[in-house]
Design a protein around this motif. Sequence first.
Motif, PDB file in Angstrom:
ATOM      1  N   HIS A  89       0.835  -1.211   0.000  1.00 35.76           N
ATOM      2  CA  HIS A  89       0.000   0.000   0.000  1.00 35.76           C
ATOM      3  C   HIS A  89       0.866   1.256   0.000  1.00 35.76           C
ATOM      4  O   HIS A  89       0.621   2.191  -0.770  1.00 35.76           O
ATOM      5  CB  HIS A  89      -0.921  -0.015   1.222  1.00 35.76           C
ATOM      6  CG  HIS A  89      -1.765   1.221   1.348  1.00 35.76           C
ATOM      7  ND1 HIS A  89      -2.825   1.494   0.508  1.00 35.76           N
ATOM      8  CD2 HIS A  89      -1.666   2.284   2.199  1.00 35.76           C
ATOM      9  CE1 HIS A  89      -3.372   2.649   0.841  1.00 35.76           C
ATOM     10  NE2 HIS A  89      -2.680   3.151   1.853  1.00 35.76           N
ATOM     11  N   LYS A  90       1.876   1.282   0.866  1.00 27.48           N
ATOM     12  CA  LYS A  90       2.734   2.471   0.946  1.00 27.48           C
ATOM     13  C   LYS A  90       3.482   2.727  -0.352  1.00 27.48           C
ATOM     14  O   LYS A  90       3.708   3.881  -0.738  1.00 27.48           O
ATOM     15  CB  LYS A  90       3.742   2.314   2.088  1.00 27.48           C
ATOM     16  CG  LYS A  90       3.149   2.507   3.478  1.00 27.48           C
ATOM     17  CD  LYS A  90       4.245   2.451   4.545  1.00 27.48           C
ATOM     18  CE  LYS A  90       3.702   2.720   5.931  1.00 27.48           C
ATOM     19  NZ  LYS A  90       4.760   2.703   6.964  1.00 27.48           N
ATOM     20  N   LEU A  91       3.868   1.649  -1.030  1.00 28.49           N
ATOM     21  CA  LEU A  91       4.656   1.796  -2.249  1.00 28.49           C
ATOM     22  C   LEU A  91       3.788   1.885  -3.507  1.00 28.49           C
ATOM     23  O   LEU A  91       4.313   2.067  -4.606  1.00 28.49           O
ATOM     24  CB  LEU A  91       5.635   0.620  -2.384  1.00 28.49           C
ATOM     25  CG  LEU A  91       6.668   0.495  -1.255  1.00 28.49           C
ATOM     26  CD1 LEU A  91       7.559  -0.722  -1.493  1.00 28.49           C
ATOM     27  CD2 LEU A  91       7.517   1.762  -1.159  1.00 28.49           C
ATOM     28  N   GLY A  92       2.484   1.733  -3.334  1.00 32.46           N
ATOM     29  CA  GLY A  92       1.578   1.810  -4.483  1.00 32.46           C
ATOM     30  C   GLY A  92       1.754   0.653  -5.447  1.00 32.46           C
ATOM     31  O   GLY A  92       1.619   0.825  -6.663  1.00 32.46           O
ATOM     32  N   LEU A  93       2.038  -0.538  -4.892  1.00 35.67           N
ATOM     33  CA  LEU A  93       2.281  -1.721  -5.716  1.00 35.67           C
ATOM     34  C   LEU A  93       1.096  -2.669  -5.631  1.00 35.67           C
ATOM     35  O   LEU A  93       0.439  -2.779  -4.598  1.00 35.67           O
ATOM     36  CB  LEU A  93       3.553  -2.438  -5.245  1.00 35.67           C
ATOM     37  CG  LEU A  93       4.834  -1.594  -5.227  1.00 35.67           C
ATOM     38  CD1 LEU A  93       5.968  -2.377  -4.585  1.00 35.67           C
ATOM     39  CD2 LEU A  93       5.211  -1.159  -6.631  1.00 35.67           C
ATOM     40  N   ARG A  94       0.848  -3.391  -6.727  1.00 39.96           N
ATOM     41  CA  ARG A  94      -0.286  -4.323  -6.762  1.00 39.96           C
ATOM     42  C   ARG A  94       0.036  -5.638  -6.074  1.00 39.96           C
ATOM     43  O   ARG A  94      -0.824  -6.252  -5.474  1.00 39.96           O
ATOM     44  CB  ARG A  94      -0.692  -4.615  -8.216  1.00 39.96           C
ATOM     45  CG  ARG A  94      -1.395  -3.490  -8.906  1.00 39.96           C
ATOM     46  CD  ARG A  94      -1.986  -3.996 -10.221  1.00 39.96           C
ATOM     47  NE  ARG A  94      -1.073  -4.863 -10.931  1.00 39.96           N
ATOM     48  CZ  ARG A  94      -0.052  -4.438 -11.657  1.00 39.96           C
ATOM     49  NH1 ARG A  94       0.195  -3.160 -11.749  1.00 39.96           N
ATOM     50  NH2 ARG A  94       0.744  -5.280 -12.294  1.00 39.96           N
ATOM     51  N   ASP A  95       1.274  -6.101  -6.197  1.00 41.03           N
ATOM     52  CA  ASP A  95       1.583  -7.439  -5.703  1.00 41.03           C
ATOM     53  C   ASP A  95       3.076  -7.558  -5.418  1.00 41.03           C
ATOM     54  O   ASP A  95       3.863  -6.634  -5.649  1.00 41.03           O
ATOM     55  CB  ASP A  95       1.132  -8.507  -6.710  1.00 41.03           C
ATOM     56  CG  ASP A  95       1.675  -8.252  -8.110  1.00 41.03           C
ATOM     57  OD1 ASP A  95       2.900  -8.043  -8.232  1.00 41.03           O
ATOM     58  OD2 ASP A  95       0.902  -8.270  -9.081  1.00 41.03           O
ATOM     59  N   ARG A  96       3.467  -8.725  -4.912  1.00 45.25           N
ATOM     60  CA  ARG A  96       4.841  -8.952  -4.493  1.00 45.25           C
ATOM     61  C   ARG A  96       5.819  -8.975  -5.663  1.00 45.25           C
ATOM     62  O   ARG A  96       6.992  -8.603  -5.519  1.00 45.25           O
ATOM     63  CB  ARG A  96       4.917 -10.278  -3.726  1.00 45.25           C
ATOM     64  CG  ARG A  96       4.119 -10.260  -2.448  1.00 45.25           C
ATOM     65  CD  ARG A  96       3.749 -11.694  -2.050  1.00 45.25           C
ATOM     66  NE  ARG A  96       4.932 -12.472  -1.738  1.00 45.25           N
ATOM     67  CZ  ARG A  96       5.380 -12.683  -0.502  1.00 45.25           C
ATOM     68  NH1 ARG A  96       4.732 -12.186   0.525  1.00 45.25           N
ATOM     69  NH2 ARG A  96       6.445 -13.414  -0.290  1.00 45.25           N
ATOM     70  N   VAL A  97       5.354  -9.414  -6.819  1.00 38.89           N
ATOM     71  CA  VAL A  97       6.221  -9.419  -7.999  1.00 38.89           C
ATOM     72  C   VAL A  97       6.677  -8.000  -8.322  1.00 38.89           C
ATOM     73  O   VAL A  97       7.852  -7.751  -8.611  1.00 38.89           O
ATOM     74  CB  VAL A  97       5.497 -10.055  -9.197  1.00 38.89           C
ATOM     75  CG1 VAL A  97       6.212  -9.736 -10.503  1.00 38.89           C
ATOM     76  CG2 VAL A  97       5.386 -11.557  -9.008  1.00 38.89           C
ATOM     77  N   GLN A  98       5.742  -7.044  -8.245  1.00 42.08           N
ATOM     78  CA  GLN A  98       6.111  -5.657  -8.507  1.00 42.08           C
ATOM     79  C   GLN A  98       7.093  -5.145  -7.445  1.00 42.08           C
ATOM     80  O   GLN A  98       7.952  -4.308  -7.727  1.00 42.08           O
ATOM     81  CB  GLN A  98       4.861  -4.783  -8.543  1.00 42.08           C
ATOM     82  CG  GLN A  98       3.871  -5.156  -9.641  1.00 42.08           C
ATOM     83  CD  GLN A  98       4.482  -5.063 -11.034  1.00 42.08           C
ATOM     84  OE1 GLN A  98       5.124  -4.077 -11.364  1.00 42.08           O
ATOM     85  NE2 GLN A  98       4.260  -6.090 -11.843  1.00 42.08           N
ATOM     86  N   ALA A  99       7.004  -5.675  -6.219  1.00 45.16           N
ATOM     87  CA  ALA A  99       7.951  -5.294  -5.173  1.00 45.16           C
ATOM     88  C   ALA A  99       9.364  -5.772  -5.504  1.00 45.16           C
ATOM     89  O   ALA A  99      10.346  -5.049  -5.299  1.00 45.16           O
ATOM     90  CB  ALA A  99       7.501  -5.863  -3.827  1.00 45.16           C
ATOM     91  N   VAL A 100       9.472  -6.987  -6.027  1.00 41.28           N
ATOM     92  CA  VAL A 100      10.787  -7.508  -6.421  1.00 41.28           C
ATOM     93  C   VAL A 100      11.395  -6.630  -7.510  1.00 41.28           C
ATOM     94  O   VAL A 100      12.578  -6.271  -7.464  1.00 41.28           O
ATOM     95  CB  VAL A 100      10.663  -8.967  -6.913  1.00 41.28           C
ATOM     96  CG1 VAL A 100      12.023  -9.490  -7.386  1.00 41.28           C
ATOM     97  CG2 VAL A 100      10.114  -9.866  -5.818  1.00 41.28           C
ATOM     98  N   ILE A 101      10.583  -6.282  -8.492  1.00 39.84           N
ATOM     99  CA  ILE A 101      11.079  -5.471  -9.603  1.00 39.84           C
ATOM    100  C   ILE A 101      11.484  -4.078  -9.122  1.00 39.84           C
ATOM    101  O   ILE A 101      12.523  -3.535  -9.534  1.00 39.84           O
ATOM    102  CB  ILE A 101      10.007  -5.396 -10.719  1.00 39.84           C
ATOM    103  CG1 ILE A 101       9.816  -6.790 -11.329  1.00 39.84           C
ATOM    104  CG2 ILE A 101      10.407  -4.391 -11.799  1.00 39.84           C
ATOM    105  CD1 ILE A 101       8.646  -6.894 -12.283  1.00 39.84           C
ATOM    106  N   LEU A 102      10.675  -3.487  -8.227  1.00 37.55           N
ATOM    107  CA  LEU A 102      11.018  -2.163  -7.689  1.00 37.55           C
ATOM    108  C   LEU A 102      12.358  -2.209  -6.957  1.00 37.55           C
ATOM    109  O   LEU A 102      13.205  -1.328  -7.140  1.00 37.55           O
ATOM    110  CB  LEU A 102       9.918  -1.685  -6.741  1.00 37.55           C
ATOM    111  CG  LEU A 102      10.225  -0.394  -5.978  1.00 37.55           C
ATOM    112  CD1 LEU A 102      10.415   0.780  -6.944  1.00 37.55           C
ATOM    113  CD2 LEU A 102       9.122  -0.087  -4.976  1.00 37.55           C
TER     114      LEU A 102
END
Length: 226
Positions: free
Chosen positions: A204-217
């Motif tokens: 939520h804080k990072l404005g990401l949809r899912d964990r995959v997007q977190a890895v890429i970020l």
Amino acid sequence: MTPRSAPISILLVDDQALLRVGFRMVLEAEDDFTVVGEASDGAQAIALAARLNPDVVLMDVRMSGVDGIEATRQIMAAQPETRIIILTTFDLDEYAFGGLRAGASGFLLKNAEPGELIAAIRTVVSGEASVSPRVTRRLLDLFGTKLPQPETGGASNAMALAALTDRETEVFLAIAEGLSNTELAERFFLSESTVKTHVGRILHKLGLRDRVQAVILAYEVGLVGS
């Protein structure tokens, strides 16, 4: 999760008509799926997605003209609630990774079993990614340095990361390693429910949809290397 009152609407995008027919047959055998349109290239996909607003797009990547990666990027920019699953021939494929980085929620082999296809669609509609963070790391290791970096977003991403608490930062970095919720719980001596709470707050804080997007970020801001 609240039961849906309407069928899951799906847009098929592939330059091979026979494959689209096959996918349509599998999908329309499900009572809660409806195929709302078909496109044979990326430009058609963008136009149809704007008009039909599907829940899910099954997106081929290797197409003439506008390819599936660019189509994914444009659809996600205009319709962030739509979920896109990349269709690929090889599971460890730079096109698959390019699609994830453009905003897709997962990828699927074109020769996947019908059950895998159905499960992937249900997974992305539920708000999860259909490809694990660990697989995303493998894609980063293979292809991360071969694709152009995003032109914008670096400063804003860094500012967003600064808003994380120390514990959230630790969990974020562990997600970037590809750890599952169970593995996160073991590493930090937390319950899985607490881990899920941390992950939800981070996304939520990072404005990401899912964990995959977190890895890429994490990769794009230099917190993990390929």
